[in-house]
Design an enzyme around this catalytic site. Structure first.
Site, PDB file in Angstrom:
ATOM      1  N   ALA A  66       0.809  -1.213  -0.067  1.00 33.68           N
ATOM      2  CA  ALA A  66       0.016  -0.111  -0.129  1.00 33.68           C
ATOM      3  C   ALA A  66       0.759   1.159   0.022  1.00 33.68           C
ATOM      4  O   ALA A  66       2.162   1.168   0.602  1.00 33.68           O
ATOM      5  CB  ALA A  66      -0.909   0.050   1.231  1.00 33.68           C
ATOM      6  N   GLY A 109       0.599  -5.037   0.865  1.00 34.93           N
ATOM      7  CA  GLY A 109      -0.692  -5.045   0.106  1.00 34.93           C
ATOM      8  C   GLY A 109      -0.543  -5.791  -1.144  1.00 34.93           C
ATOM      9  O   GLY A 109      -1.714  -6.059  -1.812  1.00 34.93           O
ATOM     10  N   GLU A 112      -0.937  -9.412  -0.592  1.00 30.66           N
ATOM     11  CA  GLU A 112      -2.124  -9.679  -0.373  1.00 30.66           C
ATOM     12  C   GLU A 112      -3.012  -9.689  -1.556  1.00 30.66           C
ATOM     13  O   GLU A 112      -3.948 -10.288  -1.823  1.00 30.66           O
ATOM     14  CB  GLU A 112      -2.744  -8.679   0.660  1.00 30.66           C
ATOM     15  CG  GLU A 112      -1.972  -8.934   2.096  1.00 30.66           C
ATOM     16  CD  GLU A 112      -2.324  -7.774   3.186  1.00 30.66           C
ATOM     17  OE1 GLU A 112      -2.118  -6.502   2.843  1.00 30.66           O
ATOM     18  OE2 GLU A 112      -2.565  -7.981   4.321  1.00 30.66           O
ATOM     19  N   GLU A 132       5.104  -5.348   6.771  1.00 31.09           N
ATOM     20  CA  GLU A 132       4.435  -4.166   7.690  1.00 31.09           C
ATOM     21  C   GLU A 132       4.901  -3.992   9.252  1.00 31.09           C
ATOM     22  O   GLU A 132       5.102  -2.949   9.443  1.00 31.09           O
ATOM     23  CB  GLU A 132       2.821  -4.644   7.877  1.00 31.09           C
ATOM     24  CG  GLU A 132       1.968  -4.396   6.787  1.00 31.09           C
ATOM     25  CD  GLU A 132       1.800  -5.486   5.681  1.00 31.09           C
ATOM     26  OE1 GLU A 132       3.121  -6.584   6.021  1.00 31.09           O
ATOM     27  OE2 GLU A 132       1.384  -5.582   4.730  1.00 31.09           O
TER      28      GLU A 132
HETATM   29  N1  DAK Z   1       4.434   3.052  -0.588  1.00 35.02           N
HETATM   30  C1  DAK Z   1       4.959   4.190  -1.280  1.00 35.02           C
HETATM   31  N2  DAK Z   1       5.952   4.576  -1.999  1.00 35.02           N
HETATM   32  C2  DAK Z   1       6.822   3.393  -2.282  1.00 35.02           C
HETATM   33  C3  DAK Z   1       6.570   2.120  -1.616  1.00 35.02           C
HETATM   34  C4  DAK Z   1       5.335   1.953  -0.853  1.00 35.02           C
HETATM   35  N3  DAK Z   1       4.914   0.934  -0.082  1.00 35.02           N
HETATM   36  N4  DAK Z   1       7.710   1.078  -1.526  1.00 35.02           N
HETATM   37  C5  DAK Z   1       8.467   1.954  -2.758  1.00 35.02           C
HETATM   38  N5  DAK Z   1       8.154   3.321  -2.772  1.00 35.02           N
HETATM   39  C6  DAK Z   1       8.752   4.103  -3.439  1.00 35.02           C
HETATM   40  C7  DAK Z   1       9.996   4.879  -2.779  1.00 35.02           C
HETATM   41  O1  DAK Z   1       9.406   5.797  -1.938  1.00 35.02           O
HETATM   42  C8  DAK Z   1      10.824   5.434  -3.894  1.00 35.02           C
HETATM   43  O2  DAK Z   1      10.104   6.759  -4.267  1.00 35.02           O
HETATM   44  P1  DAK Z   1      11.055   8.099  -4.427  1.00 35.02           P
HETATM   45  O3  DAK Z   1      11.795   8.000  -3.004  1.00 35.02           O
HETATM   46  O4  DAK Z   1      11.920   7.592  -5.740  1.00 35.02           O
HETATM   47  O5  DAK Z   1      10.224   8.957  -4.503  1.00 35.02           O
HETATM   48  C9  DAK Z   1      10.553   4.399  -5.020  1.00 35.02           C
HETATM   49  O6  DAK Z   1       9.293   3.640  -4.673  1.00 35.02           O
HETATM   50  C10 DAK Z   1      11.476   3.372  -5.196  1.00 35.02           C
HETATM   51  O7  DAK Z   1      11.797   2.575  -3.855  1.00 35.02           O
HETATM   52  P2  DAK Z   1      13.205   2.622  -3.310  1.00 35.02           P
HETATM   53  O8  DAK Z   1      14.252   3.620  -3.690  1.00 35.02           O
HETATM   54  O9  DAK Z   1      13.095   2.505  -1.945  1.00 35.02           O
HETATM   55  O10 DAK Z   1      13.879   1.312  -4.096  1.00 35.02           O
HETATM   56  P3  DAK Z   1      14.732   0.148  -3.486  1.00 35.02           P
HETATM   57  O11 DAK Z   1      15.054  -0.786  -4.482  1.00 35.02           O
HETATM   58  O12 DAK Z   1      15.969   0.981  -2.727  1.00 35.02           O
HETATM   59  O13 DAK Z   1      14.036  -0.827  -2.509  1.00 35.02           O
HETATM   60  C11 DAK Z   1      11.961  -1.905  -1.659  1.00 35.02           C
HETATM   61  C12 DAK Z   1      12.694  -1.372  -2.573  1.00 35.02           C
HETATM   62  C13 DAK Z   1      10.815  -2.520  -1.839  1.00 35.02           C
HETATM   63  C14 DAK Z   1      12.853  -2.828  -0.578  1.00 35.02           C
HETATM   64  C15 DAK Z   1      11.618  -0.455  -0.823  1.00 35.02           C
HETATM   65  O14 DAK Z   1      11.077   0.331  -1.601  1.00 35.02           O
HETATM   66  C16 DAK Z   1      10.521  -0.556   0.350  1.00 35.02           C
HETATM   67  O15 DAK Z   1      10.978  -1.103   1.535  1.00 35.02           O
HETATM   68  N6  DAK Z   1       9.520  -0.212   0.275  1.00 35.02           N
HETATM   69  C17 DAK Z   1       8.235  -0.254   1.202  1.00 35.02           C
HETATM   70  C18 DAK Z   1       7.804  -1.908   1.468  1.00 35.02           C
HETATM   71  C19 DAK Z   1       6.714  -1.759   2.248  1.00 35.02           C
HETATM   72  O16 DAK Z   1       7.016  -1.652   3.734  1.00 35.02           O
HETATM   73  N7  DAK Z   1       5.469  -2.457   2.019  1.00 35.02           N
HETATM   74  C20 DAK Z   1       4.495  -2.605   2.847  1.00 35.02           C
HETATM   75  C21 DAK Z   1       3.601  -1.254   2.731  1.00 35.02           C
HETATM   76  S1  DAK Z   1       2.229  -1.261   3.938  1.00 35.02           S
HETATM   77  C22 DAK Z   1      -5.275  -2.003   4.722  1.00 35.02           C
HETATM   78  C23 DAK Z   1      -4.814  -3.402   4.483  1.00 35.02           C
HETATM   79  C24 DAK Z   1      -3.445  -3.329   4.134  1.00 35.02           C
HETATM   80  C25 DAK Z   1      -2.524  -2.315   3.989  1.00 35.02           C
HETATM   81  C26 DAK Z   1      -2.979  -1.125   4.261  1.00 35.02           C
HETATM   82  C27 DAK Z   1      -4.409  -0.966   4.781  1.00 35.02           C
HETATM   83  N8  DAK Z   1      -6.609  -1.718   5.109  1.00 35.02           N
HETATM   84  C28 DAK Z   1      -7.715  -2.796   4.991  1.00 35.02           C
HETATM   85  C29 DAK Z   1      -7.162  -0.536   5.206  1.00 35.02           C
HETATM   86  C30 DAK Z   1      -1.416  -2.888   3.514  1.00 35.02           C
HETATM   87  C31 DAK Z   1      -0.230  -2.005   4.040  1.00 35.02           C
HETATM   88  C32 DAK Z   1       0.980  -2.402   3.449  1.00 35.02           C
HETATM   89  O17 DAK Z   1       1.280  -2.576   2.355  1.00 35.02           O
END
Ligand code: DAK
Length: 258
Positions: A66, A109, A112, A132
């Site tokens: 997400a 997400g 998921e 998460e």
């Molecule tokens: N959200 C927003 N931007 C993201 C992102 C994300 N999840 N993942 C990556 N990006 C963006 C980065 O900010 C970066 O943007 P700029 O800085 O260039 O503007 C760009 O994508 C490239 O990412 P990186 O520079 O970080 O790339 P790397 O290759 O160094 O790293 C990575 C890749 C995938 C390891 C890293 O980007 C990372 O750790 N990303 C976050 C992964 C994460 O934590 N995902 C889980 C998110 S929480 C709900 C139900 C479910 C959910 C929510 C609500 N409800 C029922 C309401 C779900 C929650 C989630 O998914």
């Protein structure tokens, strides 16, 4: 079809292809993308010329979760009211088989979403995780439930509590994905699988998908009885007569979806 800004759509061989298209943000699932995705899914589901649907990302990322930027400052009430990601539950209600074509990051997400689909074709570079915990929350759209049913408690606990990431081969070994192929072939493989399935008897596909999904929702006795009813129901279809007659006449069946 409608016009979209965050996804691309294409149709071929009775397959509807949806490509998530926010590459700069690793296809992070923001509200706009999720709304468009759901709209495209429902449009394809309602189209007789489409038999299966593929959801694809790009080689670097299926989806990195997400959109954290969109969620970071949201209140609990705002999150509850948005509730976009719970729309994934409705993918199970899509009547046609949905295949996720996954390469690169498939996180949070994103994982998921892939798990809400009926099958996953993965590239060798695919990485599956529920990170998460790193940002102070837990999965909210099936990452503790569908994941645990797919990979079992031991692996799910490590993924949810300690950000363990699975390689494509591990994910295949644990039963999360159907097959793993080289990066340059993963999309073609998913498309081919989708086209093969789309050429099959539409009503039987619909009943089969429903019956398999039922296995996770019901007691065995109820699931077996629903399965039997669906089996008998298919004898009311022309496709059952055609399928069995074609077998007896040693020819290919011509499905009509009725
Ligand atoms: N959200 C927003 N931007 C993201 C992102 C994300 N999840 N993942 C990556 N990006 C963006 C980065 O900010 C970066 O943007 P700029 O800085 O260039 O503007 C760009 O994508 C490239 O990412 P990186 O520079 O970080 O790339 P790397 O290759 O160094 O790293 C990575 C890749 C995938 C390891 C890293 O980007 C990372 O750790 N990303 C976050 C992964 C994460 O934590 N995902 C889980 C998110 S929480 C709900 C139900 C479910 C959910 C929510 C609500 N409800 C029922 C309401 C779900 C929650 C989630 O998914």
């Amino acid at each position: 079809m409608s016009t979209y800004e965050n996804i691309l759509i294409e149709e071929f061989d009775r397959v509807g292809l949806i490509t998530l298209n926010r590459p700069k943000a690793l296809n992070a699932l923001n509200s706009a993308l999720i709304s468009e995705l759901m709209e495209a899914l429902f449009e394809f589901d309602n189209k007789d010329s489409i038999g299966t649907i593929v959801i694809n990302g790009n080689e670097r990322a299926f989806a990195a979760g997400a959109d954290i930027k969109e969620m970071a400052t949201a209140s609990a009430v705002e999150m509850l009211k948005r509730d976009h990601i719970s729309l994934f539950d409705r993918i199970q209600g899509i009547k046609k088989p949905v295949i996720a074509a996954v390469s690169g990051w498939c996180l949070g997400g994103g994982n998921e979403l892939a798990m809400s689909c009926d099958m996953i074709v993965a590239s060798e570079s695919a990485r599956f995780g529920q990170p998460e915990i790193n940002i102070g929350v837990i999965p909210g759209a099936g990452g503790t439930q569908r994941l645990t049913r797919a990979v079992g408690k031991a692996v799910a606990m490590e993924m949810v509590l300690n950000n363990r990431t699975l390689t494509a081969d591990e994910a295949c070994q644990y039963g999360l994905v159907n097959r793993v192929v080289p990066v340059e072939r993963y999309l073609d493989e998913a498309k081919q699988l989708a086209a093969e399935i789309a050429a099959r008897a539409p009503l039987a596909l619909r009943m089969g998908k429903e019956a398999v999904n039922n296995a996770f929702e019901s007691f065995l006795r109820d699931g077996l009885s629903d399965e039997r009813r669906a089996f008998y129901f298919l004898f009311a279809s022309q496709d059952q007569k055609e399928g069995m007659q074609a077998f007896l006449e040693k020819r290919n069946a011509e499905w009509k979806g009725v």
